[in-house]
Design a protein around this motif. Structure first.
Motif, mmCIF file in Angstrom:
data_model
loop_
_atom_site.group_PDB
_atom_site.id
_atom_site.type_symbol
_atom_site.label_atom_id
_atom_site.label_comp_id
_atom_site.label_asym_id
_atom_site.label_seq_id
_atom_site.Cartn_x
_atom_site.Cartn_y
_atom_site.Cartn_z
ATOM 1 N N MET A 86 117.062 25.471 51.125
ATOM 2 C CA MET A 86 115.923 24.622 51.473
ATOM 3 C C MET A 86 114.623 25.328 51.097
ATOM 4 O O MET A 86 114.374 26.462 51.512
ATOM 5 C CB MET A 86 115.933 24.315 52.982
ATOM 6 N N ASP A 87 113.784 24.656 50.309
ATOM 7 C CA ASP A 87 112.497 25.217 49.923
ATOM 8 C C ASP A 87 111.477 25.001 51.048
ATOM 9 O O ASP A 87 111.555 24.033 51.799
ATOM 10 C CB ASP A 87 111.965 24.556 48.652
ATOM 11 N N PHE A 88 110.524 25.927 51.102
ATOM 12 C CA PHE A 88 109.441 25.816 52.081
ATOM 13 C C PHE A 88 108.131 25.769 51.316
ATOM 14 O O PHE A 88 107.759 26.723 50.633
ATOM 15 C CB PHE A 88 109.457 27.003 53.042
ATOM 16 N N LEU A 89 107.422 24.638 51.427
ATOM 17 C CA LEU A 89 106.184 24.423 50.692
ATOM 18 C C LEU A 89 105.021 24.450 51.672
ATOM 19 O O LEU A 89 105.022 23.714 52.662
ATOM 20 C CB LEU A 89 106.221 23.075 49.966
ATOM 21 N N ARG A 90 104.011 25.268 51.386
ATOM 22 C CA ARG A 90 102.865 25.388 52.298
ATOM 23 C C ARG A 90 101.577 25.242 51.497
ATOM 24 O O ARG A 90 101.036 26.227 50.983
ATOM 25 C CB ARG A 90 102.890 26.724 53.032
ATOM 26 N N PRO A 91 101.070 24.024 51.343
ATOM 27 C CA PRO A 91 99.840 23.813 50.573
ATOM 28 C C PRO A 91 98.631 24.451 51.252
ATOM 29 O O PRO A 91 98.565 24.548 52.485
ATOM 30 C CB PRO A 91 99.710 22.295 50.524
ATOM 31 N N GLY A 92 97.673 24.858 50.408
ATOM 32 C CA GLY A 92 96.475 25.492 50.937
ATOM 33 C C GLY A 92 95.385 24.510 51.300
ATOM 34 O O GLY A 92 94.472 24.849 52.057
ATOM 35 N N ASP A 93 95.449 23.297 50.752
ATOM 36 C CA ASP A 93 94.445 22.290 51.089
ATOM 37 C C ASP A 93 95.063 20.904 50.942
ATOM 38 O O ASP A 93 96.210 20.753 50.504
ATOM 39 C CB ASP A 93 93.186 22.433 50.222
ATOM 40 N N TRP A 94 94.283 19.887 51.310
ATOM 41 C CA TRP A 94 94.786 18.521 51.330
ATOM 42 C C TRP A 94 95.153 18.031 49.938
ATOM 43 O O TRP A 94 96.161 17.359 49.751
ATOM 44 C CB TRP A 94 93.740 17.627 51.974
ATOM 45 N N ARG A 95 94.344 18.365 48.943
ATOM 46 C CA ARG A 95 94.632 17.924 47.581
ATOM 47 C C ARG A 95 95.966 18.491 47.095
ATOM 48 O O ARG A 95 96.762 17.787 46.482
ATOM 49 C CB ARG A 95 93.500 18.354 46.634
ATOM 50 N N GLU A 96 96.213 19.750 47.381
ATOM 51 C CA GLU A 96 97.486 20.351 46.986
ATOM 52 C C GLU A 96 98.646 19.701 47.739
ATOM 53 O O GLU A 96 99.730 19.502 47.180
ATOM 54 C CB GLU A 96 97.469 21.855 47.247
ATOM 55 N N ALA A 97 98.420 19.349 49.006
ATOM 56 C CA ALA A 97 99.476 18.697 49.786
ATOM 57 C C ALA A 97 99.868 17.368 49.154
ATOM 58 O O ALA A 97 101.059 17.039 49.048
ATOM 59 C CB ALA A 97 99.002 18.487 51.220
ATOM 60 N N LEU A 98 98.876 16.588 48.723
ATOM 61 C CA LEU A 98 99.167 15.297 48.090
ATOM 62 C C LEU A 98 99.887 15.487 46.764
ATOM 63 O O LEU A 98 100.807 14.724 46.429
ATOM 64 C CB LEU A 98 97.871 14.513 47.879
ATOM 65 N N ALA A 99 99.488 16.508 46.001
ATOM 66 C CA ALA A 99 100.152 16.766 44.727
ATOM 67 C C ALA A 99 101.609 17.163 44.945
ATOM 68 O O ALA A 99 102.511 16.702 44.222
ATOM 69 C CB ALA A 99 99.404 17.862 43.963
ATOM 70 N N LEU A 100 101.860 17.991 45.952
ATOM 71 C CA LEU A 100 103.237 18.395 46.242
ATOM 72 C C LEU A 100 104.062 17.214 46.748
ATOM 73 O O LEU A 100 105.245 17.088 46.422
ATOM 74 C CB LEU A 100 103.240 19.522 47.285
ATOM 75 N N ARG A 101 103.427 16.355 47.524
ATOM 76 C CA ARG A 101 104.136 15.172 48.025
ATOM 77 C C ARG A 101 104.551 14.262 46.876
ATOM 78 O O ARG A 101 105.657 13.705 46.880
ATOM 79 C CB ARG A 101 103.236 14.417 49.005
ATOM 80 N N ALA A 102 103.669 14.116 45.886
ATOM 81 C CA ALA A 102 103.996 13.289 44.722
ATOM 82 C C ALA A 102 105.070 13.943 43.866
ATOM 83 O O ALA A 102 105.959 13.263 43.338
ATOM 84 C CB ALA A 102 102.735 13.046 43.895
ATOM 85 N N GLU A 103 105.007 15.246 43.751
ATOM 86 C CA GLU A 103 105.968 15.979 42.914
ATOM 87 C C GLU A 103 107.323 16.103 43.583
ATOM 88 O O GLU A 103 108.360 16.053 42.911
ATOM 89 C CB GLU A 103 105.400 17.372 42.626
ATOM 90 N N ARG A 104 107.330 16.243 44.913
ATOM 91 C CA ARG A 104 108.581 16.456 45.651
ATOM 92 C C ARG A 104 108.689 15.403 46.765
ATOM 93 O O ARG A 104 108.555 15.721 47.950
ATOM 94 C CB ARG A 104 108.607 17.864 46.254
ATOM 95 N N PRO A 105 108.933 14.131 46.435
ATOM 96 C CA PRO A 105 109.001 13.096 47.477
ATOM 97 C C PRO A 105 110.134 13.310 48.467
ATOM 98 O O PRO A 105 110.111 12.733 49.569
ATOM 99 C CB PRO A 105 109.186 11.803 46.681
ATOM 100 N N GLY A 106 111.121 14.134 48.105
ATOM 101 C CA GLY A 106 112.212 14.423 49.027
ATOM 102 C C GLY A 106 111.884 15.491 50.041
ATOM 103 O O GLY A 106 112.668 15.730 50.972
#
Length: 310
Positions: free
Chosen positions: A1-21
């Motif tokens: 299981m990967d653990f993703l920790r965005p540094g800001d809101w824009r990065e969070a949205l980009a990660l959400r789009a890239e990794r919808p799962g």
């Protein structure tokens, strides 16, 4: 299981789009229980707990929106229940009462209204109060922002209206313009999953009554027929202005209509028949508490307030 920790809101949205799962997590009060018990194994966790935007609590002024004549409170998705209880008891009394019944103090310090919405459990304590108040959810993705009425947010058991690339940024709740109440059935007030729950909110300036029900259908639901019926009784008798008691027959009919809005099941916490009966009892009581407060010009007619088991 990967653990993703965005540094800001824009990065969070980009990660959400890239990794919808990837499964969003902030307080973790629901997610970690499911993972630890083997009920869920997502491909990744998207940790949003450090994002300042999600911890903001803002007070929006009154505008021209008739649904929010006193303005709104904008709750960041990660604002914990404990802040709702301590800071919003006057502005959002129904939601504050519901938040008081969630888990233990430790859970209330971590869990949030946004997390409750994301989980979309029909037994979530905040849902009835949000339905009765007329809240809306701010859903954001790299494609833009949507404002989803809470009535349209629940699609099924633990299913919501978010697109795979969207995150909840905030919950916008109209400030109370009249008394609000919440009650749930359980062995005790907190640290239990509700057998069923009811919230009632009076909106005197609009001549409306809001009613939300939890844990008595596949999704949290509004009792629309009951709302329209009791609003008609109050208008026809000029009771909003006169503040006379609600006729007992009308209160009983209101309770019957609220119970009729349910579609409960039998499970380990209670039977469908018991849930229908309990919802009717709570509907009559919460309406009575709200109406007595309206008559007295107060927010809560009971000496110690609270959200009792019914």
């Amino acid at each position: 299981m990967d653990f993703l920790r965005p540094g800001d809101w824009r990065e969070a949205l980009a990660l959400r789009a890239e990794r919808p799962g990837a499964l969003p997590i902030a307080g973790g009060t629901d997610v970690m229980v499911e993972i630890n018990h083997g009920g869920r194994r997502p491909e990744a966790l998207l940790d949003l707990s450090a994002l300042a935007e999600l911890h903001a609590l803002e007070h929006e002024p009154a505008g021209e929106d008739p649904a929010a004549p006193a303005g709104r409170v904008r709750l960041g998705a990660a604002v914990p229940y404990s802040r709702v209880v301590t800071e919003l008891g006057a502005e959002l009394p129904g939601l504050a009462l519901a938040a008081r019944t969630v888990g233990s103090p430790q859970i209330r310090n971590r869990g949030s209204v946004g997390g409750n919405l994301g989980a979309a459990s029909p037994a979530g304590d905040c849902h009835p109060a949000l339905l009765a108040s007329g809240a809306e959810i701010e859903a954001v993705s790299v494609r833009g922002t949507r404002h989803i009425p809470v009535d349209d947010f629940y699609l099924g058991v633990k299913r919501n209206a978010l697109a795979p690339d969207e995150l909840i940024r905030s919950v916008r709740v109209p400030r109370a313009t009249g008394p609000q109440q919440f009650s749930k059935v359980g062995p005790r007030n907190a640290m239990v999953i509700a057998v069923c729950a009811v919230a009632v909110a009076l909106h005197p300036g609009r001549g409306r009554v809001g009613v939300g029900i939890g844990s008595a259908a596949p999704t949290p639901v509004r009792a629309r027929e009951a709302e329209e019926y009791i609003a008609g009784v109050l208008a026809d008798g000029d009771l909003w202005e006169r503040r006379d008691p609600i006729p007992p027959a009308a209160a009983r009919r209101f309770a019957e209509l609220v119970a009729a809005a349910c579609s409960p099941i039998d499970d380990v916490r209670g039977t469908a028949a018991y849930r229908r009966h309990a919802v009717a009892v709570m509907a009559r009581r919460t309406l009575g508490w709200c109406w007595e407060a309206h008559r007295a010009g107060a927010s809560d007619p009971r000496p110690e307030g609270g959200a009792p088991c019914a």
